[in-house]
Design a protein around this motif. Structure first.
Motif, PDB file in Angstrom:
ATOM      1  N   MET A  19     -34.145  77.686 -80.323  1.00  0.00           N
ATOM      2  CA  MET A  19     -34.859  77.388 -79.083  1.00  0.00           C
ATOM      3  C   MET A  19     -36.256  76.867 -79.371  1.00  0.00           C
ATOM      4  N   ARG A  20     -36.953  77.514 -80.305  1.00  0.00           N
ATOM      5  CA  ARG A  20     -38.307  77.067 -80.637  1.00  0.00           C
ATOM      6  C   ARG A  20     -38.286  75.650 -81.215  1.00  0.00           C
ATOM      7  N   SER A  21     -37.295  75.378 -82.055  1.00  0.00           N
ATOM      8  CA  SER A  21     -37.180  74.047 -82.656  1.00  0.00           C
ATOM      9  C   SER A  21     -36.899  72.998 -81.588  1.00  0.00           C
ATOM     10  N   PHE A  22     -36.001  73.342 -80.636  1.00  0.00           N
ATOM     11  CA  PHE A  22     -35.684  72.391 -79.566  1.00  0.00           C
ATOM     12  C   PHE A  22     -36.905  72.089 -78.712  1.00  0.00           C
ATOM     13  N   LEU A  23     -37.650  73.126 -78.338  1.00  0.00           N
ATOM     14  CA  LEU A  23     -38.846  72.919 -77.517  1.00  0.00           C
ATOM     15  C   LEU A  23     -39.887  72.110 -78.278  1.00  0.00           C
ATOM     16  N   THR A  24     -39.938  72.289 -79.590  1.00  0.00           N
ATOM     17  CA  THR A  24     -40.862  71.513 -80.414  1.00  0.00           C
ATOM     18  C   THR A  24     -40.470  70.040 -80.426  1.00  0.00           C
ATOM     19  N   MET A  25     -39.152  69.809 -80.495  1.00  0.00           N
ATOM     20  CA  MET A  25     -38.653  68.423 -80.538  1.00  0.00           C
ATOM     21  C   MET A  25     -38.703  67.742 -79.174  1.00  0.00           C
ATOM     22  N   LEU A  26     -38.861  68.498 -78.098  1.00  0.00           N
ATOM     23  CA  LEU A  26     -38.719  67.955 -76.756  1.00  0.00           C
ATOM     24  C   LEU A  26     -39.675  66.790 -76.493  1.00  0.00           C
ATOM     25  N   GLY A  27     -40.929  66.941 -76.934  1.00  0.00           N
ATOM     26  CA  GLY A  27     -41.891  65.847 -76.737  1.00  0.00           C
ATOM     27  C   GLY A  27     -41.466  64.580 -77.460  1.00  0.00           C
ATOM     28  N   ILE A  28     -40.925  64.740 -78.682  1.00  0.00           N
ATOM     29  CA  ILE A  28     -40.443  63.587 -79.449  1.00  0.00           C
ATOM     30  C   ILE A  28     -39.234  62.962 -78.757  1.00  0.00           C
ATOM     31  N   ILE A  29     -38.327  63.821 -78.277  1.00  0.00           N
ATOM     32  CA  ILE A  29     -37.115  63.325 -77.597  1.00  0.00           C
ATOM     33  C   ILE A  29     -37.496  62.501 -76.369  1.00  0.00           C
ATOM     34  N   ILE A  30     -38.378  63.054 -75.540  1.00  0.00           N
ATOM     35  CA  ILE A  30     -38.794  62.361 -74.315  1.00  0.00           C
ATOM     36  C   ILE A  30     -39.505  61.052 -74.651  1.00  0.00           C
ATOM     37  N   GLY A  31     -40.385  61.103 -75.640  1.00  0.00           N
ATOM     38  CA  GLY A  31     -41.140  59.906 -76.011  1.00  0.00           C
ATOM     39  C   GLY A  31     -40.256  58.789 -76.523  1.00  0.00           C
ATOM     40  N   ILE A  32     -39.342  59.098 -77.455  1.00  0.00           N
ATOM     41  CA  ILE A  32     -38.449  58.079 -78.009  1.00  0.00           C
ATOM     42  C   ILE A  32     -37.506  57.544 -76.936  1.00  0.00           C
ATOM     43  N   ALA A  33     -36.938  58.451 -76.114  1.00  0.00           N
ATOM     44  CA  ALA A  33     -36.021  58.016 -75.048  1.00  0.00           C
ATOM     45  C   ALA A  33     -36.736  57.087 -74.071  1.00  0.00           C
ATOM     46  N   SER A  34     -37.965  57.435 -73.702  1.00  0.00           N
ATOM     47  CA  SER A  34     -38.731  56.609 -72.755  1.00  0.00           C
ATOM     48  C   SER A  34     -38.993  55.224 -73.322  1.00  0.00           C
ATOM     49  N   VAL A  35     -39.408  55.174 -74.573  1.00  0.00           N
ATOM     50  CA  VAL A  35     -39.714  53.882 -75.203  1.00  0.00           C
ATOM     51  C   VAL A  35     -38.455  53.023 -75.302  1.00  0.00           C
ATOM     52  N   ILE A  36     -37.333  53.637 -75.706  1.00  0.00           N
ATOM     53  CA  ILE A  36     -36.085  52.889 -75.839  1.00  0.00           C
ATOM     54  C   ILE A  36     -35.639  52.325 -74.490  1.00  0.00           C
ATOM     55  N   ILE A  37     -35.701  53.156 -73.437  1.00  0.00           N
ATOM     56  CA  ILE A  37     -35.288  52.697 -72.102  1.00  0.00           C
ATOM     57  C   ILE A  37     -36.171  51.547 -71.626  1.00  0.00           C
ATOM     58  N   ILE A  38     -37.482  51.699 -71.799  1.00  0.00           N
ATOM     59  CA  ILE A  38     -38.409  50.666 -71.324  1.00  0.00           C
ATOM     60  C   ILE A  38     -38.252  49.370 -72.107  1.00  0.00           C
ATOM     61  N   VAL A  39     -38.173  49.476 -73.436  1.00  0.00           N
ATOM     62  CA  VAL A  39     -38.096  48.271 -74.269  1.00  0.00           C
ATOM     63  C   VAL A  39     -36.761  47.553 -74.074  1.00  0.00           C
ATOM     64  N   SER A  40     -35.649  48.297 -74.118  1.00  0.00           N
ATOM     65  CA  SER A  40     -34.333  47.649 -74.007  1.00  0.00           C
ATOM     66  C   SER A  40     -34.090  47.094 -72.606  1.00  0.00           C
ATOM     67  N   SER A  41     -34.472  47.861 -71.579  1.00  0.00           N
ATOM     68  CA  SER A  41     -34.297  47.375 -70.206  1.00  0.00           C
ATOM     69  C   SER A  41     -35.226  46.199 -69.918  1.00  0.00           C
ATOM     70  N   GLY A  42     -36.473  46.319 -70.383  1.00  0.00           N
ATOM     71  CA  GLY A  42     -37.437  45.234 -70.174  1.00  0.00           C
ATOM     72  C   GLY A  42     -37.007  43.960 -70.869  1.00  0.00           C
ATOM     73  N   GLU A  43     -36.476  44.086 -72.087  1.00  0.00           N
ATOM     74  CA  GLU A  43     -36.017  42.900 -72.812  1.00  0.00           C
ATOM     75  C   GLU A  43     -34.807  42.286 -72.127  1.00  0.00           C
ATOM     76  N   GLY A  44     -33.920  43.151 -71.607  1.00  0.00           N
ATOM     77  CA  GLY A  44     -32.764  42.643 -70.871  1.00  0.00           C
ATOM     78  C   GLY A  44     -33.180  41.891 -69.627  1.00  0.00           C
ATOM     79  N   ALA A  45     -34.141  42.468 -68.882  1.00  0.00           N
ATOM     80  CA  ALA A  45     -34.636  41.813 -67.662  1.00  0.00           C
ATOM     81  C   ALA A  45     -35.335  40.500 -68.002  1.00  0.00           C
ATOM     82  N   ARG A  46     -36.108  40.505 -69.072  1.00  0.00           N
ATOM     83  CA  ARG A  46     -36.838  39.292 -69.473  1.00  0.00           C
ATOM     84  C   ARG A  46     -35.866  38.169 -69.839  1.00  0.00           C
ATOM     85  N   ARG A  47     -34.855  38.500 -70.619  1.00  0.00           N
ATOM     86  CA  ARG A  47     -33.881  37.482 -71.037  1.00  0.00           C
ATOM     87  C   ARG A  47     -33.082  36.956 -69.846  1.00  0.00           C
TER      88      ARG A  47
END
Length: 400
Positions: A19-47
């Protein structure tokens, strides 16, 4: 062997504090997921937007009047546009374009609509696929016939069927209500960006529009379509020269020609800038996650002080202790990064399915996400690892 042993120890430590490890990773998980969604969706919309623009942008020139230099007599007439079509070499078509919001109705049914008025060459710019019937003709344009081409959204909402050719509807053009006969139905927005209460689209001859809108019959801009992209520059120059000759404006900077490819480059630059800015904002959560990693690793050092003391007493060097804790920190964030990457992939596809675009996942984006998550672990793990490596063996062994 040392690396393998450190990895085993790191995974064992993560498993023992799930549980402690998961909560520690949570910020990294949210950050990477957010960046991937924004970059991939934005690139798709741009193209997608650029591909739509490129369908006509390669051969389309915008001719406009410089309001700072122009007099009333310098504005462009339908005769000017016709002269350019017939006199300038390598011109495929030319059309003014007026676009206003209006309301279309039939019986009790009505909806807001975008009314676009132009010549038949309008359909070389707004390249909607014709589903039923046809576009309005040159003869209908010249004689100001009350005809219209509508999209299937308008057809379905007003008539309950896509094939509305031959039916009539009322359209409010500014303050005038005009009865129009539908001669064609074009494909709607189903393959593009959709939202609830999306307006319909109605296309009419601009002569019909001028006759019923109490509007001036001169324009401050219009579009010229060249026969190929290799002719755009020469067509633009020849058209501005012809306008200058017809309006006797030589010596004044009244008319300007702009290739739509230049506008496309500007749109591309702006979209890339916005996309980068939003992704950078989302990446701030990675820093927050990194601080969480540092905090937990400091706790781990405190909890394992006695273990560190025993290892140092048995001959473990400072570098070995440092490497052990850096490995644990890096693995923690790498696991978080991989989970975030998976969530980002799924999230991008779900989000883009609503917008009817295709997300774009590039190897560079994926590699960056994995590299950056590991780099965050190493960076924020340096201080806890350094602290662990420099503990005094005697003090560590006395620690309870």
């Amino acid at each position: 062997m040392i690396l393998q042993e450190n990895i085993k120890m790191a995974i064992g430590s993560i498993k023992s504090n799930k549980m402690r490890s998961f909560l520690t990773m949570l910020g990294i998980i949210i950050g990477i997921a957010s960046v991937i969604i924004i970059v991939s969706s934005g690139e798709g919309a741009r193209r997608f937007m650029l591909s739509q623009f490129e369908q006509v942008g390669n051969t389309t020139i915008t001719l406009s009047v410089n309001a700072d230099e122009a007099e009333t007599s310098d504005y462009i007439s339908l005769d000017d546009i016709e002269a350019i079509k017939t006199s300038v070499p390598n011109v495929k078509g030319a059309t003014p374009m007026e676009r206003i919001m209006g309301k279309a109705s039939c019986g009790k049914e009505n909806l807001n609509c975008v009314i676009t008025a132009g010549s038949p060459d309008l359909f070389s710019i707004d390249t909607r696929e014709i589903l039923y019937g046809r576009y309005f003709t040159e003869d209908e344009y010249q004689s100001s016939r009350r005809v219209a081409v509508i999209d299937e959204t308008t057809a379905n909402k007003l008539f309950g069927t896509s094939d509305a050719v031959g039916l009539n509807m009322d359209v409010k053009i500014k303050t005038t209500r005009v009865n129009l006969k539908i001669v064609g139905v074009v494909k709607g927005q189903s393959g593009e960006f959709m939202y609830e209460d999306m307006p319909g689209y109605v296309y009419i001859p601009i002569t019909t529009y001028l006759e019923n809108a109490s509007s001036t019959s001169t324009f401050d801009s219009f579009y010229v379509i060249a026969q190929g992209k290799e002719y755009t520059e020469t067509v633009g120059t020849a058209a501005t020269n012809l306008l200058a000759a017809r309006h006797s404006t030589r010596g004044r900077d009244v008319y300007r020609a702009e290739n739509m490819l230049a506008q496309m480059d500007q749109i591309n630059s702006v979209m890339t800038l916005v996309q980068t800015f939003i992704a950078a904002v989302a990446a701030i959560s990675l820093l927050v996650g990194g601080i969480g990693v540092m905090n937990i690793m400091l706790v781990a050092v405190t909890e394992r002080t006695r273990e560190i003391g025993i290892r140092k007493a048995l001959g473990a060097k400072i570098g070995a202790i440092l490497f052990q804790f850096l490995t644990e920190s890096a693995i923690l964030t790498l696991i978080g990064g991989l989970i975030g990457l998976s969530i980002g992939y799924v999230g991008s596809n779900v989000f883009c399915s609503f917008a009817h675009i295709v997300p774009v996942f590039t190897p560079t984006t994926i590699a960056f996400a994995i590299f950056f998550s590991g780099a965050v672990g190493i960076f924020f793990g340096i201080y806890p690892a350094y602290k662990a490596a420099h503990l005094s063996p005697i003090e560590a062994l006395r620690h309870e």
